[in-house]
Design a protein around this motif. Structure first.
Motif, PDB file in Angstrom:
ATOM      1  N   LEU A  21       0.826  -1.074  -0.008  1.00 44.01           N
ATOM      2  CA  LEU A  21       0.084  -0.048  -0.076  1.00 44.01           C
ATOM      3  C   LEU A  21       0.957   1.301  -0.069  1.00 44.01           C
ATOM      4  O   LEU A  21       1.639   1.477   0.830  1.00 44.01           O
ATOM      5  N   SER A  22       0.828   2.197  -1.033  1.00 46.95           N
ATOM      6  CA  SER A  22       1.632   3.246  -0.989  1.00 46.95           C
ATOM      7  C   SER A  22       0.780   4.490  -0.704  1.00 46.95           C
ATOM      8  O   SER A  22      -0.345   4.617  -0.724  1.00 46.95           O
ATOM      9  N   GLY A  23       1.456   5.540  -0.102  1.00 51.66           N
ATOM     10  CA  GLY A  23       0.704   6.691   0.372  1.00 51.66           C
ATOM     11  C   GLY A  23      -0.302   6.347   1.685  1.00 51.66           C
ATOM     12  O   GLY A  23      -1.351   6.782   1.736  1.00 51.66           O
ATOM     13  N   ALA A  24       0.031   5.332   2.488  1.00 54.23           N
ATOM     14  CA  ALA A  24      -0.808   4.764   3.391  1.00 54.23           C
ATOM     15  C   ALA A  24      -1.293   5.704   4.595  1.00 54.23           C
ATOM     16  O   ALA A  24      -0.236   6.620   5.164  1.00 54.23           O
ATOM     17  N   ARG A  25      -2.456   5.811   4.797  1.00 56.36           N
ATOM     18  CA  ARG A  25      -2.991   6.610   6.081  1.00 56.36           C
ATOM     19  C   ARG A  25      -3.811   5.897   6.886  1.00 56.36           C
ATOM     20  O   ARG A  25      -4.570   4.925   6.223  1.00 56.36           O
ATOM     21  N   CYS A  26      -4.003   5.818   8.077  1.00 54.01           N
ATOM     22  CA  CYS A  26      -4.692   5.100   9.008  1.00 54.01           C
ATOM     23  C   CYS A  26      -5.838   5.990   9.805  1.00 54.01           C
ATOM     24  O   CYS A  26      -5.376   7.033  10.274  1.00 54.01           O
ATOM     25  N   VAL A  27      -7.094   5.578   9.506  1.00 53.61           N
ATOM     26  CA  VAL A  27      -8.195   6.202  10.233  1.00 53.61           C
ATOM     27  C   VAL A  27      -8.633   5.288  11.043  1.00 53.61           C
ATOM     28  O   VAL A  27      -9.067   4.041  10.705  1.00 53.61           O
ATOM     29  N   GLY A  37      -4.927   4.007   0.804  1.00 53.89           N
ATOM     30  CA  GLY A  37      -3.753   4.313   0.053  1.00 53.89           C
ATOM     31  C   GLY A  37      -4.210   3.907  -1.446  1.00 53.89           C
ATOM     32  O   GLY A  37      -5.090   3.462  -1.757  1.00 53.89           O
ATOM     33  N   ARG A  38      -3.116   3.782  -2.377  1.00 53.75           N
ATOM     34  CA  ARG A  38      -2.971   2.964  -3.413  1.00 53.75           C
ATOM     35  C   ARG A  38      -2.544   1.483  -3.395  1.00 53.75           C
ATOM     36  O   ARG A  38      -1.379   1.290  -2.970  1.00 53.75           O
ATOM     37  N   LEU A  39      -2.953   0.782  -4.105  1.00 51.92           N
ATOM     38  CA  LEU A  39      -2.605  -0.455  -4.081  1.00 51.92           C
ATOM     39  C   LEU A  39      -2.588  -0.944  -5.501  1.00 51.92           C
ATOM     40  O   LEU A  39      -3.826  -0.899  -6.182  1.00 51.92           O
ATOM     41  N   GLY A  40      -1.481  -1.250  -6.171  1.00 53.28           N
ATOM     42  CA  GLY A  40      -1.451  -1.310  -7.701  1.00 53.28           C
ATOM     43  C   GLY A  40      -1.949  -0.194  -8.384  1.00 53.28           C
ATOM     44  O   GLY A  40      -1.625   0.863  -8.030  1.00 53.28           O
ATOM     45  N   ALA A  41      -2.918  -0.282  -9.145  1.00 55.46           N
ATOM     46  CA  ALA A  41      -3.445   0.835  -9.998  1.00 55.46           C
ATOM     47  C   ALA A  41      -4.771   1.376  -9.316  1.00 55.46           C
ATOM     48  O   ALA A  41      -5.585   2.067 -10.021  1.00 55.46           O
ATOM     49  N   LEU A 241      -5.367  -8.951  -9.106  1.00 55.00           N
ATOM     50  CA  LEU A 241      -6.520  -8.212  -9.314  1.00 55.00           C
ATOM     51  C   LEU A 241      -6.400  -6.892  -9.570  1.00 55.00           C
ATOM     52  O   LEU A 241      -6.959  -6.193 -10.444  1.00 55.00           O
ATOM     53  N   LEU A 242      -5.708  -6.412  -8.801  1.00 50.35           N
ATOM     54  CA  LEU A 242      -5.530  -4.718  -8.724  1.00 50.35           C
ATOM     55  C   LEU A 242      -4.394  -4.232  -9.699  1.00 50.35           C
ATOM     56  O   LEU A 242      -4.023  -3.034  -9.841  1.00 50.35           O
ATOM     57  N   ALA A 243      -3.855  -5.108 -10.287  1.00 51.29           N
ATOM     58  CA  ALA A 243      -2.450  -4.571 -11.317  1.00 51.29           C
ATOM     59  C   ALA A 243      -2.866  -3.707 -12.285  1.00 51.29           C
ATOM     60  O   ALA A 243      -2.007  -2.741 -12.653  1.00 51.29           O
ATOM     61  N   GLN A 244      -4.090  -3.875 -12.877  1.00 55.18           N
ATOM     62  CA  GLN A 244      -4.659  -2.937 -14.068  1.00 55.18           C
ATOM     63  C   GLN A 244      -5.650  -1.893 -13.724  1.00 55.18           C
ATOM     64  O   GLN A 244      -6.239  -2.498 -12.888  1.00 55.18           O
TER      65      GLN A 244
END
Ligand code: SAH
Length: 248
Positions: A21-27, A37-41, A241-244
């Motif tokens: 997970l990039s740009g991860a934020r926790c709520v 955040g962003r996972l794959g695309a 699943l999330l690559a594209q």
């Protein structure tokens, strides 16, 4: 951009996904940690469901009400029924609460006021999950699976049963199988997720790795199986699943 939630039943699975997970934020809400955040695309939210139907329903309700989620994928392990062996992957076509019984007021297993016992998973998202699972199984490193007696893991699709019981006796497993000859797996959250997503009109899919046969040996090596097999499957399938980006 549409946001997908990945709801994991097991902490090890969630941790595996968090690495990507990039740009991860926790709520924090209601004692739960929602990781955006962003996972794959994709724009994603990761969260631990917690165990059992009520806990999973609370988690998914929060996701849908507060996090703008448009699709939900639930991942976890389950006891295999019928042909489903340890190491197989089951993607739900439909889910049912095997411990729901408001008879004689309503037919056994029907959720009161819904007129339904079976809640159908979203066909399109489930097909995407099966395609991702097929590619992961085709490229699987099989060596470490031998330890768990897993030889030729299969992808299966069909009915998954949920209830607030860890099914760990051959007798109970046989009773479920006799009642629901089509059922492929039993677990503790999926049908609750299905009911909440039904209420909100949000598409969902349920992906389960068979960790045990829901019989007298069901507790054996459970944690090791999750750490060494199921978490790897989940991570690889979600990554595929999330690559594209989503096709419009
Ligand atoms: N020992 C675990 C608890 C597992 S509870 C721990 O310490 O975390 C069981 C979890 O696995 C639930 O999420 C449930 O959905 C799934 N599960 C796996 N096998 C199952 C079975 N035979 N019966 C019911 N749920 C099962």
């Amino acid at each position: 951009m549409s946001r997908i939630a990945i709801v994991s039943a097991m902490a090890q699975e969630l941790h595996g996904l968090q690495h990507g997970l990039s740009g991860a934020r926790c709520v924090q809400r209601a004692g739960r940690e929602f990781w955006t955040g962003r996972l794959g695309a994709h724009d994603a939210v990761l969260v631990l469901s917690r165990i059992g139907k009520v806990a999973a329903a609370t988690t998914v309700t929060l996701l849908l009400a507060e996090f703008g989620v448009e699709r939900v994928l639930f991942t976890g392990v389950a006891g295999g029924l019928g042909p489903a062996r340890v190491g197989d992957i089951v993607v739900a076509d439909a889910l049912l609460q095997h411990d729901m019984d408001a008879s004689p007021l309503f037919p056994r297993h029907e959720v009161p006021l819904y007129g339904l016992s079976h809640f159908e998973a979203d066909a399109a998202l489930s097909a995407e999950v099966r395609a991702a699972a097929t590619s992961v199984l085709a490229h699987l490193q099989r060596a470490h699976l031998d330890d768990f007696g897993v030889r030729d893991p299969q992808l299966r699709r069909g009915l998954i049963l949920s209830g607030d019981r860890f099914v760990s006796s051959a007798g109970e497993s046989r009773r479920l199988q006799a009642y629901f000859p089509d059922a492929l797996a039993v677990e503790m959250e999926g049908a609750a997720v299905a009911q909440v997503c039904h209420d909100f009109g949000v598409p969902f899919a349920v992906l389960r790795t068979v960790s045990d046969r829901a019989d007298d040996a069901a507790h054996v090596d459970f944690k090791r199986f999750i750490a060494e097999v199921a978490s790897g499957y989940t991570r690889a399938i979600v990554t595929a699943l999330l690559a594209q980006p989503r096709r419009a």
